[in-house]
Design a protein around this motif. Structure first.
Motif, PDB file in Angstrom:
ATOM      1  N   VAL A  90       0.525  -0.954  -0.471  1.00 41.37           N
ATOM      2  CA  VAL A  90      -0.162  -0.063  -0.254  1.00 41.37           C
ATOM      3  C   VAL A  90       1.087   1.704  -0.123  1.00 41.37           C
ATOM      4  O   VAL A  90       1.066   2.348  -0.966  1.00 41.37           O
ATOM      5  N   ASP A  91       2.348   0.790   0.692  1.00 44.02           N
ATOM      6  CA  ASP A  91       2.981   2.387   0.892  1.00 44.02           C
ATOM      7  C   ASP A  91       4.326   1.904   0.370  1.00 44.02           C
ATOM      8  O   ASP A  91       4.817   2.185   2.250  1.00 44.02           O
ATOM      9  N   PRO A  92       4.106   1.500  -0.201  1.00 46.41           N
ATOM     10  CA  PRO A  92       5.846   0.964  -0.323  1.00 46.41           C
ATOM     11  C   PRO A  92       6.624   2.310   0.220  1.00 46.41           C
ATOM     12  O   PRO A  92       6.351   3.277  -0.738  1.00 46.41           O
ATOM     13  N   PRO A  93       8.074   1.834   0.523  1.00 51.30           N
ATOM     14  CA  PRO A  93       9.338   3.425   0.437  1.00 51.30           C
ATOM     15  C   PRO A  93       9.663   3.728  -1.160  1.00 51.30           C
ATOM     16  O   PRO A  93       9.348   3.296  -2.317  1.00 51.30           O
ATOM     17  N   HIS A  94       9.922   5.225  -1.137  1.00 51.02           N
ATOM     18  CA  HIS A  94      10.418   5.607  -2.278  1.00 51.02           C
ATOM     19  C   HIS A  94      11.116   5.404  -3.227  1.00 51.02           C
ATOM     20  O   HIS A  94      11.671   4.663  -2.289  1.00 51.02           O
ATOM     21  N   GLY A  95      10.808   5.004  -4.221  1.00 49.96           N
ATOM     22  CA  GLY A  95      11.549   4.845  -5.583  1.00 49.96           C
ATOM     23  C   GLY A  95      11.392   2.667  -5.424  1.00 49.96           C
ATOM     24  O   GLY A  95      12.599   2.180  -6.062  1.00 49.96           O
ATOM     25  N   ALA A  96      11.007   2.148  -4.613  1.00 46.89           N
ATOM     26  CA  ALA A  96      11.305   0.814  -4.081  1.00 46.89           C
ATOM     27  C   ALA A  96      10.272   0.174  -5.092  1.00 46.89           C
ATOM     28  O   ALA A  96       8.934   1.063  -4.687  1.00 46.89           O
ATOM     29  N   SER A  97       9.665  -0.769  -5.544  1.00 47.35           N
ATOM     30  CA  SER A  97       8.622  -1.598  -6.057  1.00 47.35           C
ATOM     31  C   SER A  97       9.316  -3.542  -5.799  1.00 47.35           C
ATOM     32  O   SER A  97      10.645  -3.868  -5.031  1.00 47.35           O
ATOM     33  N   PHE A  98       8.062  -3.894  -5.533  1.00 40.67           N
ATOM     34  CA  PHE A  98       8.017  -5.861  -5.042  1.00 40.67           C
ATOM     35  C   PHE A  98       7.512  -6.608  -6.521  1.00 40.67           C
ATOM     36  O   PHE A  98       6.243  -6.875  -5.911  1.00 40.67           O
ATOM     37  N   PRO A  99       8.456  -6.648  -7.315  1.00 40.71           N
ATOM     38  CA  PRO A  99       7.334  -7.239  -8.521  1.00 40.71           C
ATOM     39  C   PRO A  99       7.296  -8.436  -8.444  1.00 40.71           C
ATOM     40  O   PRO A  99       6.282  -9.263  -9.235  1.00 40.71           O
ATOM     41  N   THR A 100       8.148  -9.302  -7.324  1.00 45.66           N
ATOM     42  CA  THR A 100       6.922 -10.870  -6.724  1.00 45.66           C
ATOM     43  C   THR A 100       6.055 -10.356  -5.968  1.00 45.66           C
ATOM     44  O   THR A 100       5.623 -11.539  -5.087  1.00 45.66           O
ATOM     45  N   LEU A 101       5.495  -9.548  -5.189  1.00 46.12           N
ATOM     46  CA  LEU A 101       4.717 -10.060  -4.012  1.00 46.12           C
ATOM     47  C   LEU A 101       3.338  -8.485  -4.979  1.00 46.12           C
ATOM     48  O   LEU A 101       3.174  -8.173  -5.722  1.00 46.12           O
ATOM     49  N   SER A 102       1.978  -9.926  -4.078  1.00 49.49           N
ATOM     50  CA  SER A 102       1.272  -9.255  -3.985  1.00 49.49           C
ATOM     51  C   SER A 102      -0.172  -9.963  -3.113  1.00 49.49           C
ATOM     52  O   SER A 102       0.604 -10.316  -2.306  1.00 49.49           O
ATOM     53  N   LEU A 142       6.468 -17.321   2.482  1.00 46.13           N
ATOM     54  CA  LEU A 142       7.481 -16.363   2.289  1.00 46.13           C
ATOM     55  C   LEU A 142       8.523 -16.322   3.212  1.00 46.13           C
ATOM     56  O   LEU A 142       8.656 -15.757   4.388  1.00 46.13           O
ATOM     57  N   SER A 143       9.930 -16.844   2.069  1.00 43.08           N
ATOM     58  CA  SER A 143      11.153 -16.887   3.273  1.00 43.08           C
ATOM     59  C   SER A 143      11.891 -15.401   2.044  1.00 43.08           C
ATOM     60  O   SER A 143      13.756 -15.417   2.870  1.00 43.08           O
ATOM     61  N   SER A 144      11.542 -15.577   1.210  1.00 42.69           N
ATOM     62  CA  SER A 144      12.085 -14.520   0.811  1.00 42.69           C
ATOM     63  C   SER A 144      11.474 -13.639   0.038  1.00 42.69           C
ATOM     64  O   SER A 144      11.007 -13.755  -0.856  1.00 42.69           O
ATOM     65  N   ILE A 145      12.094 -12.217  -0.370  1.00 37.78           N
ATOM     66  CA  ILE A 145      11.074 -11.223  -0.836  1.00 37.78           C
ATOM     67  C   ILE A 145      12.564 -10.269  -1.628  1.00 37.78           C
ATOM     68  O   ILE A 145      13.801 -10.244  -1.382  1.00 37.78           O
ATOM     69  N   HIS A 146      11.683 -10.499  -3.553  1.00 42.22           N
ATOM     70  CA  HIS A 146      12.635  -9.674  -4.227  1.00 42.22           C
ATOM     71  C   HIS A 146      12.415  -8.444  -4.475  1.00 42.22           C
ATOM     72  O   HIS A 146      11.232  -8.083  -4.575  1.00 42.22           O
ATOM     73  N   ALA A 147      13.265  -7.397  -4.697  1.00 38.75           N
ATOM     74  CA  ALA A 147      12.936  -5.971  -4.859  1.00 38.75           C
ATOM     75  C   ALA A 147      13.540  -5.840  -5.606  1.00 38.75           C
ATOM     76  O   ALA A 147      14.465  -5.844  -5.812  1.00 38.75           O
ATOM     77  N   GLN A 148      13.213  -3.957  -5.864  1.00 38.55           N
ATOM     78  CA  GLN A 148      14.235  -2.841  -7.207  1.00 38.55           C
ATOM     79  C   GLN A 148      13.471  -1.734  -6.479  1.00 38.55           C
ATOM     80  O   GLN A 148      13.062  -1.272  -5.861  1.00 38.55           O
ATOM     81  N   ILE A 149      15.576  -1.080  -5.929  1.00 41.43           N
ATOM     82  CA  ILE A 149      15.156   0.109  -5.904  1.00 41.43           C
ATOM     83  C   ILE A 149      15.364   0.966  -7.491  1.00 41.43           C
ATOM     84  O   ILE A 149      16.664   0.625  -8.168  1.00 41.43           O
ATOM     85  N   CYS A 150      15.292   2.080  -7.758  1.00 41.24           N
ATOM     86  CA  CYS A 150      15.335   3.515  -8.079  1.00 41.24           C
ATOM     87  C   CYS A 150      15.745   4.294  -7.119  1.00 41.24           C
ATOM     88  O   CYS A 150      15.272   5.098  -6.790  1.00 41.24           O
ATOM     89  N   LEU A 151      16.653   5.220  -7.388  1.00 38.65           N
ATOM     90  CA  LEU A 151      17.279   6.146  -7.221  1.00 38.65           C
ATOM     91  C   LEU A 151      17.117   6.973  -7.619  1.00 38.65           C
ATOM     92  O   LEU A 151      17.925   7.174  -9.302  1.00 38.65           O
ATOM     93  N   GLU A 152      16.553   8.474  -7.369  1.00 42.52           N
ATOM     94  CA  GLU A 152      16.961   9.630  -7.955  1.00 42.52           C
ATOM     95  C   GLU A 152      17.458  10.447  -7.350  1.00 42.52           C
ATOM     96  O   GLU A 152      18.018  10.529  -5.859  1.00 42.52           O
ATOM     97  N   GLU A 153      18.446  11.209  -8.087  1.00 47.42           N
ATOM     98  CA  GLU A 153      19.010  12.618  -7.251  1.00 47.42           C
ATOM     99  C   GLU A 153      19.891  12.035  -6.687  1.00 47.42           C
ATOM    100  O   GLU A 153      20.810  12.781  -5.554  1.00 47.42           O
ATOM    101  N   THR A 154      20.925  10.920  -7.121  1.00 46.60           N
ATOM    102  CA  THR A 154      22.226  10.471  -6.489  1.00 46.60           C
ATOM    103  C   THR A 154      22.722  10.248  -7.515  1.00 46.60           C
ATOM    104  O   THR A 154      22.510  10.751  -8.920  1.00 46.60           O
ATOM    105  N   PHE A 155      24.498   9.548  -7.384  1.00 48.23           N
ATOM    106  CA  PHE A 155      24.993   9.500  -8.515  1.00 48.23           C
ATOM    107  C   PHE A 155      24.419   8.085  -9.234  1.00 48.23           C
ATOM    108  O   PHE A 155      25.607   8.070 -10.774  1.00 48.23           O
ATOM    109  N   TYR A 156      23.793   7.822  -8.929  1.00 50.39           N
ATOM    110  CA  TYR A 156      23.716   6.799  -9.360  1.00 50.39           C
ATOM    111  C   TYR A 156      22.063   5.996  -9.585  1.00 50.39           C
ATOM    112  O   TYR A 156      21.336   5.193 -10.104  1.00 50.39           O
TER     113      TYR A 156
END
Length: 91
Positions: free
Chosen positions: A20-32, A40-54
């Motif tokens: 409902v309220d994921p951390p800024h820039g985070a997504s959880f493609p395998t969760l619903s 649920l022993s592991s969670i795969h996440a993706q983080i997209c950083l903004e306004e940084t070197f990365y």
């Protein structure tokens, strides 16, 4: 058994909060919202950083949830290699 039920209820609550309220820039493609908490022993996440070197990079992260969570902390590992000049064996 009561403790196991409480831990499952806590995981359900925290999973719902992540969706409902994921951390800024985070997504959880395998969760619903239909994810099975007992498996649920592991969670795969993706983080997209903004306004940084990365910025514009997508970083894959794996969060392993121990059976004794929250008494034992999750183990977080980066799946995406990240170069850091402070940790360089070639220098």
């Amino acid at each position: 058994m009561a403790q196991e039920a409480r831990l499952k209820l806590r995981m359900q609550k925290e999973l719902k909060l992540l969706l409902v309220d994921p951390p800024h820039g985070a997504s959880f493609p395998t969760l619903s919202s239909q994810s099975n908490i007992t498996d649920l022993s592991s969670i795969h996440a993706q983080i997209c950083l903004e306004e940084t070197f990365y910025s514009k990079g997508i970083f894959k992260i794996k969060v392993q949830i121990p059976k004794r969570y929250p008494l034992q902390l999750p183990i977080v590992t980066f799946g995406t290699p990240v170069y850091c000049s402070n940790i360089d064996n070639g220098v």
